[in-house]
Design an enzyme around this catalytic site. Structure first.
Site, PDB file in Angstrom:
ATOM      1  N   HIS A 174       0.870  -1.182   0.000  1.00 57.90           N
ATOM      2  CA  HIS A 174       0.000   0.000   0.000  1.00 57.90           C
ATOM      3  C   HIS A 174       0.907   1.232   0.000  1.00 57.90           C
ATOM      4  CE1 HIS A 174      -3.862  -1.777   2.082  1.00 57.90           C
ATOM      5  NE2 HIS A 174      -4.125  -1.533   0.814  1.00 57.90           N
ATOM      6  N   CYS A 268      -2.158   2.803   9.234  1.00 53.85           N
ATOM      7  CA  CYS A 268      -3.214   1.861   8.832  1.00 53.85           C
ATOM      8  C   CYS A 268      -4.382   1.886   9.809  1.00 53.85           C
ATOM      9  CB  CYS A 268      -2.670   0.443   8.765  1.00 53.85           C
ATOM     10  SG  CYS A 268      -1.358   0.211   7.591  1.00 53.85           S
TER      11      CYS A 268
HETATM   12  N1  ARG Z   1      -3.866  -7.135   6.460  1.00 54.31           N
HETATM   13  C1  ARG Z   1      -4.261  -5.892   5.835  1.00 54.31           C
HETATM   14  C2  ARG Z   1      -4.225  -6.026   4.329  1.00 54.31           C
HETATM   15  O1  ARG Z   1      -3.360  -6.681   3.825  1.00 54.31           O
HETATM   16  C3  ARG Z   1      -3.386  -4.790   6.305  1.00 54.31           C
HETATM   17  C4  ARG Z   1      -3.834  -3.446   5.839  1.00 54.31           C
HETATM   18  C5  ARG Z   1      -2.935  -2.341   6.293  1.00 54.31           C
HETATM   19  N2  ARG Z   1      -3.467  -1.089   6.041  1.00 54.31           N
HETATM   20  C6  ARG Z   1      -2.847  -0.117   5.387  1.00 54.31           C
HETATM   21  N3  ARG Z   1      -3.427   1.051   5.328  1.00 54.31           N
HETATM   22  N4  ARG Z   1      -1.688  -0.286   4.796  1.00 54.31           N
HETATM   23  O2  ARG Z   1      -5.053  -5.496   3.638  1.00 54.31           O
END
Ligand code: ARG
Length: 275
Positions: A174, A268
């Protein structure tokens, strides 16, 4: 070096949306940080999250909470639930079926809390996971989750220029794992997470950016939240904390070791609502 002088740093009061990790777990793997075989300490996850929640409030920010839903172990990562700019809510559409029900849960929260412009997207976008808002642009990540179509959809909805950036390293899946907005048009990022072309774009737009090294990126040091003065970041990102202080920021190291097992940290867990 930065052209911003240390005395100029000023915090502005923010409005955040968080989700208590009541049902947090690592029961599937959709990014390289997640290993369902590794146990998660739920109580510790809750305690660590409560400290972050308390810290925001002690800094004077408003924090609203969206109800955690059973069966949605990643819902604690509320940044992914929507993107709010100028009071307009761009809903999320998750790539992975495991998380898809988080999107309507967030939209319901916005409906119940007085937001009127709520858009249900056609294309994949995971909220602020891949959208970072600066004064002049919306920076958008692609390559793993959000798609170019999702970027176009965001630009049309917000009427703000969306700068599309390509991510290349699956550990930084991300945008908010590789780049963080510190203030206005000031950002910090880990260059190696991006393609060469996207690095050139970033260098052009942000010649004064704070460039972050591998060690700090590897502990998700960039998954941080700034209010213009205070930067809340993973405490393991020691060198980065020093770099930020040298630029006049106050740093607040936090330990979110349990949530890191899900591939997330401070940012996150924090969706910013912008009006
Ligand atoms: N386990 C989640 C996923 O893979 C983690 C998300 C983390 N959030 C973020 N904003 N990077 O989607």
């Amino acid at each position: 070096m930065t052209s911003v002088s240390v005395q100029d740093r000023k915090a502005t009061r923010r409005h955040y949306l968080m989700c208590r990790p009541a049902h947090f777990d690592v029961s599937y793997a959709i990014n390289p940080w997640m290993d369902p075989a590794k146990p998660v300490d739920n109580e510790l996850a809750l305690m660590q999250w409560e400290l972050l929640y308390a810290l925001y409030r002690s800094l004077g920010h408003r924090v609203d909470l969206v109800n955690p839903e059973p069966g949605l172990p990643d819902m604690v990562f509320s940044a992914n639930g929507a993107t709010v700019v100028d009071g307009r809510v761009l809903g999320a559409k998750f790539l992975n079926a495991e998380r898809s029900a988080e999107a309507p849960a967030h939209r319901a929260w916005f409906r119940a809390n007085g937001f009127t412009e709520i858009y249900e997207p056609r294309y994949v976008n995971e909220g602020e996971g891949d959208f970072a808002v600066t004064d002049s642009w919306i920076l958008a990540g692609r390559g793993f989750r959000c798609t170019p179509e999702g970027h176009r959809e965001a630009q049309e909805f917000f009427g703000r220029p969306v700068i599309s950036l390509e991510l290349v390293d699956p550990r930084f899946y991300h945008l908010d794992t590789a780049l963080c907005v510190l203030d206005g048009d000031e950002v910090m990022y880990y260059p190696e997470a991006f393609t060469l072309g996207s690095r050139e774009v970033l260098a052009r737009l942000f010649p004064d950016a704070l460039l972050v090294g591998r060690q700090d990126a590897d502990v998700l040091g960039l998954n941080a939240v700034s209010d213009g003065l205070n930067v809340i970041l993973p405490e393991a990102a020691q060198k980065l904390a020093g770099q930020l202080r040298a630029r006049g920021f106050r740093t607040h190291g936090t330990d979110l070791s349990e949530l890191l097992k899900g591939g997330g940290s401070v940012k996150c867990c924090t969706q910013e609502l912008r009006f």
